[in-house]
Design an enzyme around this catalytic site. Structure first.
Site, PDB file in Angstrom:
ATOM      1  N   LYS A 116       0.820  -1.219   0.000  1.00  0.00           N
ATOM      2  CA  LYS A 116       0.000   0.000   0.000  1.00  0.00           C
ATOM      3  C   LYS A 116       0.850   1.264   0.000  1.00  0.00           C
ATOM      4  O   LYS A 116       0.578   2.201  -0.749  1.00  0.00           O
ATOM      5  CB  LYS A 116      -0.928  -0.009   1.212  1.00  0.00           C
ATOM      6  N   GLU A 200      -0.008   8.439   8.109  1.00  0.00           N
ATOM      7  CA  GLU A 200      -0.628   9.524   7.352  1.00  0.00           C
ATOM      8  C   GLU A 200      -1.548  10.339   8.255  1.00  0.00           C
ATOM      9  O   GLU A 200      -1.862   9.952   9.381  1.00  0.00           O
ATOM     10  CB  GLU A 200      -1.346   9.006   6.091  1.00  0.00           C
ATOM     11  N   HIS A 234     -13.201  -0.105  11.576  1.00  0.00           N
ATOM     12  CA  HIS A 234     -12.655   0.153  10.236  1.00  0.00           C
ATOM     13  C   HIS A 234     -13.031  -0.937   9.235  1.00  0.00           C
ATOM     14  O   HIS A 234     -12.387  -1.096   8.206  1.00  0.00           O
ATOM     15  CB  HIS A 234     -11.132   0.327  10.253  1.00  0.00           C
ATOM     16  N   ARG A 290      -9.262  -7.587  -6.473  1.00  0.00           N
ATOM     17  CA  ARG A 290     -10.122  -8.788  -6.360  1.00  0.00           C
ATOM     18  C   ARG A 290     -11.571  -8.361  -6.567  1.00  0.00           C
ATOM     19  O   ARG A 290     -11.868  -7.171  -6.651  1.00  0.00           O
ATOM     20  CB  ARG A 290     -10.001  -9.370  -4.942  1.00  0.00           C
TER      21      ARG A 290
HETATM   22  P1  ADP Z   1      -7.977  -1.984   5.128  1.00  0.00           P
HETATM   23  O1  ADP Z   1      -7.219  -2.313   3.895  1.00  0.00           O
HETATM   24  O2  ADP Z   1      -7.420  -2.594   6.370  1.00  0.00           O
HETATM   25  O3  ADP Z   1      -9.451  -2.179   4.974  1.00  0.00           O
HETATM   26  P2  ADP Z   1      -8.114   0.837   4.497  1.00  0.00           P
HETATM   27  O4  ADP Z   1      -6.887   1.575   4.135  1.00  0.00           O
HETATM   28  O5  ADP Z   1      -9.045   0.412   3.378  1.00  0.00           O
HETATM   29  O6  ADP Z   1      -7.724  -0.440   5.363  1.00  0.00           O
HETATM   30  O7  ADP Z   1      -8.948   1.664   5.546  1.00  0.00           O
HETATM   31  C1  ADP Z   1     -10.077   1.142   6.210  1.00  0.00           C
HETATM   32  C2  ADP Z   1     -10.824   2.249   6.911  1.00  0.00           C
HETATM   33  O8  ADP Z   1      -9.978   2.899   7.882  1.00  0.00           O
HETATM   34  C3  ADP Z   1     -11.280   3.379   6.004  1.00  0.00           C
HETATM   35  O9  ADP Z   1     -12.470   3.084   5.355  1.00  0.00           O
HETATM   36  C4  ADP Z   1     -11.437   4.508   7.007  1.00  0.00           C
HETATM   37  O10 ADP Z   1     -12.614   4.368   7.754  1.00  0.00           O
HETATM   38  C5  ADP Z   1     -10.265   4.285   7.936  1.00  0.00           C
HETATM   39  N1  ADP Z   1      -9.076   5.083   7.501  1.00  0.00           N
HETATM   40  C6  ADP Z   1      -8.003   4.639   6.816  1.00  0.00           C
HETATM   41  N2  ADP Z   1      -7.114   5.620   6.601  1.00  0.00           N
HETATM   42  C7  ADP Z   1      -7.631   6.734   7.162  1.00  0.00           C
HETATM   43  C8  ADP Z   1      -7.198   8.113   7.282  1.00  0.00           C
HETATM   44  N3  ADP Z   1      -6.030   8.522   6.788  1.00  0.00           N
HETATM   45  N4  ADP Z   1      -8.008   8.977   7.929  1.00  0.00           N
HETATM   46  C9  ADP Z   1      -9.207   8.567   8.431  1.00  0.00           C
HETATM   47  N5  ADP Z   1      -9.650   7.309   8.374  1.00  0.00           N
HETATM   48  C10 ADP Z   1      -8.891   6.396   7.745  1.00  0.00           C
END
Ligand code: ADP
Length: 449
Positions: A116, A200, A234, A290
């Protein structure tokens, strides 16, 4: 087109793939663990091979057994579904070396999508908006502190190999950082065998908006967005399409950005580009290489069959539709029914009584039957209730009715939670963000507390 496809998964997604294959006149062979011997997906496939005992590492993640099954049964392709080996580029490479088409993007694209932090850096260098932060892997607490100070708190620590919301910690101020760093790295090591993390800016109250794409190696098309902001820990629990708050202008911008991203990554077959959206700003988050759990809502609003499109593209055929053919015909909602208690702890047991809802505008994707044992070995997602209608309110009315009809006895489920969400005023107004659930429950669940 393929003649015989190995379905290397279980549960509802295995059944979803078998259904698509049947309609395409392609034979299916399913692999299964001893725990799934009597499952409906195993029964409905044309052929079946047991690949090991219940624990996933011994069966659904057992690459040599799965490849042997595909070779033994003379399959010309393999569908990995989601989870398990779906985003394992080594596995995709091994399939290729056995002349078995892996139904997904190329191993190189899967490998890149899985890193990522690297993808974010690459896309940032091409001018794609990304969340402010450092997406280089962060090696120690000292450099983490430096990065956090430069982007200002709150920040979020994320696992580079992350998925399913694991290995993620929100940090409000500097003195919490060292502990969060340790927890996130060890969680990432435990879940993904890789402790790399990056940092981030934590975007306050964003929406999680994602764009489904399909690509044939030449053209790429995008579908109207899915709003996946209703989450717990999340992880998505309700998704809807289109989003109640995305304007046509932003939709187009997100779609065109997703296409650009797909082209930069040489993406083929179907995939999803995930963004965080805050006011009118959007930030690329990751690309999922996927078919996703929530693909049915896109199928229902645009009247397409994503599984068939995926198989068709993997077979090397051209996209069966152009951008101009894709429209928003309906509103759709999906509730993920998990076997878990009120505290999100997985619940296992025997399904003593089961009634699956139906009627106009209701689709249920599930592979459970009365008498089945919900096993503690696998994901707690046991059914997806999807409803659709000409308007959002119609889809919601149908969802409420469907959840009222759903009878499942023997395990706890999150149906009561879904009911509460569907009564919530902010949900009904479409005014919600990824913090919706913690706001509804009036407590801080940010770090899984
Ligand atoms: P995963 O791959 O584990 O599902 P993601 O990167 O898709 O992780 O993030 C999952 C969730 O985490 C997002 O939908 C959001 O709710 C939260 N999230 C991720 N990064 C951030 C961020 N920088 N700021 C706020 N919320 C975040």
């Amino acid at each position: 087109m393929f003649k015989k496809v190995l379905v290397s998964n279980r549960g509802e997604i295995a059944l979803r793939i078998i259904r698509a294959l049947k309609e395409m006149n392609i034979k299916s062979v399913i692999v299964y663990s001893e725990a799934d011997r009597d499952s409906i997906a195993v029964r409905l496939a044309d052929d079946r091979v047991c690949v090991g005992p219940a624990p996933a590492p011994a069966s659904y993640l057992n690459i040599s057994q799965i490849i042997s099954a595909a070779v033994l049964k003379k399959c010309d392709a393999l569908h990995p579904g989601y989870g398990f080996l779906a985003e394992n580029h080594h596995f995709a490479e091994i399939c290729k070396s056995y002349n078995i088409t892996f139904i997904g993007p190329t191993p190189t694209t899967i490998a890149l999508a899985g890193k990522k932090a690297e993808v974010i850096e690459l896309l940032k260098s091409k001018g794609v908006p990304v969340v402010p932060g450092s997406h280089a892997v962060c090696k120690d607490v000292k450099s983490a502190k430096k990065i956090a100070a430069s982007i200002r708190y709150p920040v979020i620590i994320k696992a580079s190999a992350g998925g399913g919301g694991k290995g993620m910690r929100i940090v409000e101020k500097e003195d919490e950082l060292a502990k969060a760093f340790e927890i996130a790295s060890s969680e990432a090591q435990g879940a993904f065998g890789n402790s790399d993390i990056y940092i981030e800016k934590y975007i306050e109250n964003p929406r999680h908006i994602e764009i489904q794409i399909a690509a044939d190696g030449g053209d790429v098309v995008y579908f109207p967005e899915r709003d996946c902001s209703i989450q717990r820990h999340h992880q998505k629990i309700i998704e809807e399409a289109p989003s109640p708050k995305i304007t046509p202008k932003l939709r187009k911008k997100l779609g065109e950005t997703a296409i650009r991203i797909a082209k930069i990554l040489n993406y083929t077959t179907v995939g999803t580009v995930e963004f965080l959206v805050s006011k009118n700003n959007f930030y690329f988050m990751e690309i999922n290489a996927r078919i996703q759990v929530e693909h049915p809502i896109t199928e229902l609003i645009s009247d397409v069959d994503m599984a068939k499109i995926q198989i068709t593209l993997a077979a090397g055929e051209k996209l069966p539709l152009r951008q101009g053919d894709i429209a928003i015909l309906n509103n759709a909602i999906e509730c993920r029914i998990n076997s878990e208690d009120e505290d999100f702890i997985p619940s296992s047991g025997v399904v003593r009584k089961l009634f699956i809802p139906g009627g106009p505008g209701v689709r249920v994707d599930t592979a459970i039957s009365q008498g089945d044992e919900i096993s503690p070995f696998y994901d707690s997602l046991i059914a997806k209730v999807i409803t659709w209608g000409a308007s959002r309110s119609e889809a919601i009315v149908k969802m409420k009715r469907a959840l009222d009809e759903f009878i499942i006895e023997g395990v706890d489920t999150n149906i009561p939670l879904h009911r509460r969400i569907l009564e919530n005023e902010n949900f009904l107004k479409g005014c919600y963000s990824t913090s919706f659930l913690e706001e509804m429950n009036g407590k801080n669940q940010k770090n899984n507390k």
